[in-house]
Design a protein around this motif. Structure first.
Motif, PDB file in Angstrom:
ATOM      1  N   ASN A  92     -36.847 -27.898 -28.785  1.00 47.72           N
ATOM      2  CA  ASN A  92     -37.461 -29.127 -29.272  1.00 47.72           C
ATOM      3  C   ASN A  92     -38.498 -28.822 -30.345  1.00 47.72           C
ATOM      4  O   ASN A  92     -39.451 -28.071 -30.101  1.00 47.72           O
ATOM      5  CB  ASN A  92     -38.104 -29.877 -28.101  1.00 47.72           C
ATOM      6  CG  ASN A  92     -38.615 -31.236 -28.501  1.00 47.72           C
ATOM      7  OD1 ASN A  92     -39.542 -31.373 -29.287  1.00 47.72           O
ATOM      8  ND2 ASN A  92     -38.008 -32.268 -27.926  1.00 47.72           N
ATOM      9  N   ALA A  93     -38.324 -29.391 -31.549  1.00 48.24           N
ATOM     10  CA  ALA A  93     -39.192 -29.065 -32.672  1.00 48.24           C
ATOM     11  C   ALA A  93     -40.602 -29.590 -32.488  1.00 48.24           C
ATOM     12  O   ALA A  93     -41.534 -29.085 -33.117  1.00 48.24           O
ATOM     13  CB  ALA A  93     -38.595 -29.629 -33.959  1.00 48.24           C
ATOM     14  N   SER A  94     -40.793 -30.572 -31.626  1.00 46.05           N
ATOM     15  CA  SER A  94     -42.119 -31.154 -31.433  1.00 46.05           C
ATOM     16  C   SER A  94     -42.914 -30.427 -30.363  1.00 46.05           C
ATOM     17  O   SER A  94     -44.103 -30.169 -30.531  1.00 46.05           O
ATOM     18  CB  SER A  94     -41.999 -32.629 -31.054  1.00 46.05           C
ATOM     19  OG  SER A  94     -43.268 -33.193 -30.771  1.00 46.05           O
ATOM     20  N   THR A  95     -42.248 -30.042 -29.261  1.00 42.04           N
ATOM     21  CA  THR A  95     -42.954 -29.414 -28.138  1.00 42.04           C
ATOM     22  C   THR A  95     -42.890 -27.895 -28.169  1.00 42.04           C
ATOM     23  O   THR A  95     -43.801 -27.223 -27.682  1.00 42.04           O
ATOM     24  CB  THR A  95     -42.368 -29.902 -26.804  1.00 42.04           C
ATOM     25  OG1 THR A  95     -41.001 -29.456 -26.696  1.00 42.04           O
ATOM     26  CG2 THR A  95     -42.411 -31.420 -26.712  1.00 42.04           C
ATOM     27  N   GLY A  96     -41.797 -27.319 -28.699  1.00 42.37           N
ATOM     28  CA  GLY A  96     -41.629 -25.871 -28.680  1.00 42.37           C
ATOM     29  C   GLY A  96     -41.368 -25.295 -27.305  1.00 42.37           C
ATOM     30  O   GLY A  96     -41.496 -24.080 -27.100  1.00 42.37           O
ATOM     31  N   ASP A  97     -40.991 -26.144 -26.344  1.00 46.24           N
ATOM     32  CA  ASP A  97     -40.787 -25.685 -24.972  1.00 46.24           C
ATOM     33  C   ASP A  97     -39.616 -24.707 -24.877  1.00 46.24           C
ATOM     34  O   ASP A  97     -38.621 -24.821 -25.615  1.00 46.24           O
ATOM     35  CB  ASP A  97     -40.526 -26.873 -24.039  1.00 46.24           C
ATOM     36  CG  ASP A  97     -41.771 -27.706 -23.807  1.00 46.24           C
ATOM     37  OD1 ASP A  97     -42.872 -27.207 -24.098  1.00 46.24           O
ATOM     38  OD2 ASP A  97     -41.639 -28.858 -23.345  1.00 46.24           O
ATOM     39  N   ASP A  98     -39.741 -23.761 -23.923  1.00 51.17           N
ATOM     40  CA  ASP A  98     -38.685 -22.769 -23.706  1.00 51.17           C
ATOM     41  C   ASP A  98     -37.376 -23.441 -23.308  1.00 51.17           C
ATOM     42  O   ASP A  98     -37.356 -24.507 -22.670  1.00 51.17           O
ATOM     43  CB  ASP A  98     -39.088 -21.794 -22.598  1.00 51.17           C
ATOM     44  CG  ASP A  98     -40.329 -21.003 -22.955  1.00 51.17           C
ATOM     45  OD1 ASP A  98     -40.816 -21.131 -24.088  1.00 51.17           O
ATOM     46  OD2 ASP A  98     -40.813 -20.257 -22.080  1.00 51.17           O
ATOM     47  N   VAL A  99     -36.275 -22.774 -23.659  1.00 51.37           N
ATOM     48  CA  VAL A  99     -34.934 -23.229 -23.303  1.00 51.37           C
ATOM     49  C   VAL A  99     -34.172 -22.046 -22.730  1.00 51.37           C
ATOM     50  O   VAL A  99     -34.273 -20.925 -23.241  1.00 51.37           O
ATOM     51  CB  VAL A  99     -34.190 -23.802 -24.524  1.00 51.37           C
ATOM     52  CG1 VAL A  99     -32.734 -24.100 -24.184  1.00 51.37           C
ATOM     53  CG2 VAL A  99     -34.875 -25.060 -25.032  1.00 51.37           C
ATOM     54  N   GLN A 100     -33.410 -22.279 -21.685  1.00 50.25           N
ATOM     55  CA  GLN A 100     -32.567 -21.226 -21.123  1.00 50.25           C
ATOM     56  C   GLN A 100     -31.228 -21.187 -21.846  1.00 50.25           C
ATOM     57  O   GLN A 100     -30.555 -22.205 -21.987  1.00 50.25           O
ATOM     58  CB  GLN A 100     -32.339 -21.451 -19.630  1.00 50.25           C
ATOM     59  CG  GLN A 100     -33.519 -21.091 -18.760  1.00 50.25           C
ATOM     60  CD  GLN A 100     -33.144 -21.061 -17.293  1.00 50.25           C
ATOM     61  OE1 GLN A 100     -32.162 -21.663 -16.860  1.00 50.25           O
ATOM     62  NE2 GLN A 100     -33.925 -20.348 -16.497  1.00 50.25           N
ATOM     63  N   CYS A 101     -30.848 -19.990 -22.304  1.00 53.81           N
ATOM     64  CA  CYS A 101     -29.544 -19.767 -22.913  1.00 53.81           C
ATOM     65  C   CYS A 101     -28.697 -19.004 -21.886  1.00 53.81           C
ATOM     66  O   CYS A 101     -28.910 -17.804 -21.668  1.00 53.81           O
ATOM     67  CB  CYS A 101     -29.687 -18.974 -24.207  1.00 53.81           C
ATOM     68  SG  CYS A 101     -30.688 -19.810 -25.466  1.00 53.81           S
ATOM     69  N   LYS A 149     -37.487 -18.892 -26.933  1.00 57.35           N
ATOM     70  CA  LYS A 149     -38.875 -19.313 -27.076  1.00 57.35           C
ATOM     71  C   LYS A 149     -39.230 -19.565 -28.533  1.00 57.35           C
ATOM     72  O   LYS A 149     -38.672 -18.950 -29.441  1.00 57.35           O
ATOM     73  CB  LYS A 149     -39.818 -18.242 -26.512  1.00 57.35           C
ATOM     74  CG  LYS A 149     -39.570 -17.899 -25.050  1.00 57.35           C
ATOM     75  CD  LYS A 149     -40.429 -16.723 -24.616  1.00 57.35           C
ATOM     76  CE  LYS A 149     -40.191 -16.354 -23.164  1.00 57.35           C
ATOM     77  NZ  LYS A 149     -40.719 -17.391 -22.256  1.00 57.35           N
ATOM     78  N   SER A 150     -40.208 -20.451 -28.727  1.00 58.01           N
ATOM     79  CA  SER A 150     -40.754 -20.673 -30.066  1.00 58.01           C
ATOM     80  C   SER A 150     -41.875 -19.688 -30.361  1.00 58.01           C
ATOM     81  O   SER A 150     -42.115 -19.341 -31.529  1.00 58.01           O
ATOM     82  CB  SER A 150     -41.271 -22.105 -30.183  1.00 58.01           C
ATOM     83  OG  SER A 150     -42.274 -22.368 -29.201  1.00 58.01           O
ATOM     84  N   ILE A 151     -42.571 -19.236 -29.336  1.00 56.51           N
ATOM     85  CA  ILE A 151     -43.621 -18.230 -29.472  1.00 56.51           C
ATOM     86  C   ILE A 151     -43.537 -17.324 -28.249  1.00 56.51           C
ATOM     87  O   ILE A 151     -43.285 -17.803 -27.136  1.00 56.51           O
ATOM     88  CB  ILE A 151     -45.020 -18.881 -29.606  1.00 56.51           C
ATOM     89  CG1 ILE A 151     -46.088 -17.833 -29.954  1.00 56.51           C
ATOM     90  CG2 ILE A 151     -45.387 -19.677 -28.361  1.00 56.51           C
ATOM     91  CD1 ILE A 151     -47.434 -18.440 -30.349  1.00 56.51           C
ATOM     92  N   ALA A 152     -43.711 -16.026 -28.439  1.00 55.47           N
ATOM     93  CA  ALA A 152     -43.497 -15.095 -27.338  1.00 55.47           C
ATOM     94  C   ALA A 152     -44.443 -13.913 -27.460  1.00 55.47           C
ATOM     95  O   ALA A 152     -44.912 -13.580 -28.555  1.00 55.47           O
ATOM     96  CB  ALA A 152     -42.044 -14.599 -27.323  1.00 55.47           C
ATOM     97  N   ILE A 153     -44.711 -13.278 -26.313  1.00 57.27           N
ATOM     98  CA  ILE A 153     -45.560 -12.092 -26.288  1.00 57.27           C
ATOM     99  C   ILE A 153     -45.039 -11.117 -25.254  1.00 57.27           C
ATOM    100  O   ILE A 153     -44.503 -11.533 -24.216  1.00 57.27           O
ATOM    101  CB  ILE A 153     -47.040 -12.453 -26.007  1.00 57.27           C
ATOM    102  CG1 ILE A 153     -47.951 -11.244 -26.262  1.00 57.27           C
ATOM    103  CG2 ILE A 153     -47.218 -12.995 -24.591  1.00 57.27           C
ATOM    104  CD1 ILE A 153     -49.430 -11.600 -26.307  1.00 57.27           C
ATOM    105  N   GLN A 154     -45.141  -9.814 -25.542  1.00 55.29           N
ATOM    106  CA  GLN A 154     -44.785  -8.760 -24.595  1.00 55.29           C
ATOM    107  C   GLN A 154     -45.920  -7.749 -24.570  1.00 55.29           C
ATOM    108  O   GLN A 154     -46.452  -7.379 -25.609  1.00 55.29           O
ATOM    109  CB  GLN A 154     -43.486  -8.055 -24.991  1.00 55.29           C
ATOM    110  CG  GLN A 154     -42.304  -8.991 -25.220  1.00 55.29           C
ATOM    111  CD  GLN A 154     -42.267  -9.519 -26.634  1.00 55.29           C
ATOM    112  OE1 GLN A 154     -42.524  -8.793 -27.587  1.00 55.29           O
ATOM    113  NE2 GLN A 154     -41.945 -10.797 -26.786  1.00 55.29           N
ATOM    114  N   LYS A 155     -46.253  -7.304 -23.370  1.00 56.20           N
ATOM    115  CA  LYS A 155     -47.334  -6.339 -23.204  1.00 56.20           C
ATOM    116  C   LYS A 155     -46.796  -5.086 -22.524  1.00 56.20           C
ATOM    117  O   LYS A 155     -46.121  -5.160 -21.498  1.00 56.20           O
ATOM    118  CB  LYS A 155     -48.458  -6.946 -22.369  1.00 56.20           C
ATOM    119  CG  LYS A 155     -49.681  -6.051 -22.238  1.00 56.20           C
ATOM    120  CD  LYS A 155     -50.804  -6.786 -21.514  1.00 56.20           C
ATOM    121  CE  LYS A 155     -52.055  -5.923 -21.428  1.00 56.20           C
ATOM    122  NZ  LYS A 155     -53.166  -6.620 -20.751  1.00 56.20           N
TER     123      LYS A 155
END
Length: 314
Positions: free
Chosen positions: A85-94, A134-140
């Protein structure tokens, strides 16, 4: 894919039915060699797209079969709808489904062979892979810069890798990394930020303390979603988290029978024993590599009535 040892399968077909929100690129490699195409129309198929590999020769359980191919998450799915979703950026399962089909030749003559009588995966089975898009992601991640064993005083370097999707824009991006109890930030170290296209890397260093601890280090990245066309805030924010850990070394405890009737066994430990033998059975306490202890004690619960402990000699 694996075939059971000793079993034979011919005309083996492996299909990966990519969902509409994943885009296939090309086949990189197969082992052994295979004919590549789109999935065959059989009872595994959920949709007529993806990758089909035909291994036509005889196959047994001694060789592992695989195919490798890249893919990516497109802006729009197969129905021309936005994957995220371009407005919310919520994650989606593929959700990625795969299946295999082949002709099995049984070892037992009482079992019937046939065409397409061996199958695995496919429609109705749990998916082989689920990707969080994801629209934004992080890995540590974490690495010990002192030695190979995590112990008090060691310096650990945490690395934060974070990305923003090609199809999104954010503002007010914040990374919140809270050090867990027992860690101290190394003030002499200056964190650095590296930018590679939309890929960022930020290393941090901390020192560890305390045995047997598993210091979880949660990190959160968050930001306000912008309209990708005019960079006006949509009024929504999106976040992602990551949490590696480093297990700190601790001591061990083991128990062995080292003597029978006062005679030490060779080799150690003692093997089978008969009844009414004097069997010193010590507790051997291993090293404690990361700390010291006070008021240390051990308890031994011998298996009664097999062992009858009447004397304890330190």
């Amino acid at each position: 894919m694996d075939i059971a040892d000793g079993q034979t399968v011919t005309n083996l077909d492996i299909s990966d039915y990519l969902p509409g929100n994943l885009q296939f690129v090309q086949v990189v490699s197969t082992s052994p060699a295979a004919t590549c195409g789109t999935p065959a129309q059989h009872h595994h198929a959920r949709r007529q797209s993806g990758l089909h590999l035909r291994f036509g020769d005889r196959h047994d359980g001694h060789i592992r079969r695989h195919g490798a191919f890249p893919f990516y998450v497109p802006l729009n799915d197969a129905g021309s709808n936005p994957v995220i979703n371009a407005s919310t950026g919520d994650d989606v399962q593929c959700i990625n489904q795969a299946g295999a089909l082949g002709d099995w030749t049984p070892l037992d003559p009482r079992d019937l062979g046939g065409v397409d009588n061996a199958s695995a995966g496919g429609s109705g089975d749990p998916p082989e892979h689920i990707l969080g898009c994801k629209s934004i992601a992080i890995q540590k991640s974490v690495a010990n810069l002192t030695d190979s064993t995590n112990s008090p005083g060691d310096v650990l370097e945490y690395t934060l890798n974070f990305q923003v999707s090609d199809f999104f824009a954010f503002q007010n991006v914040i990374i919140d990394d809270l050090a867990s109890d027992g860690q101290h930030f190394q003030s002499s170290f200056a964190p650095t930020l590296q930018v590679k296209r939309l890929h960022r890397r930020l290393p941090l260093r901390r020192s560890e303390r305390g045995p047997g601890r598993y210091p979880n280090n949660d990190v959160t990245i968050s930001g306000d979603v912008l309209n990708n066309a005019n960079l006006i805030p949509t009024g929504n924010s999106e976040a992602d988290t990551s949490a590696p850990g480093a297990n700190i070394a601790q001591g061990s405890l083991e128990k062995t029978i080292y003597a029978k009737n006062g005679v030490a066994c060779a080799p150690q430990p003692c093997s089978a024993v008969r009844g009414r033998r004097a069997i010193p059975s010590p507790i051997a306490c291993g090293t404690h590599p990361t700390s010291d202890f006070e008021q240390f004690s051990m308890e031994d619960f011998v298996p009664l009535p097999v062992f009858s402990a009447t004397e304890v000699t330190p």
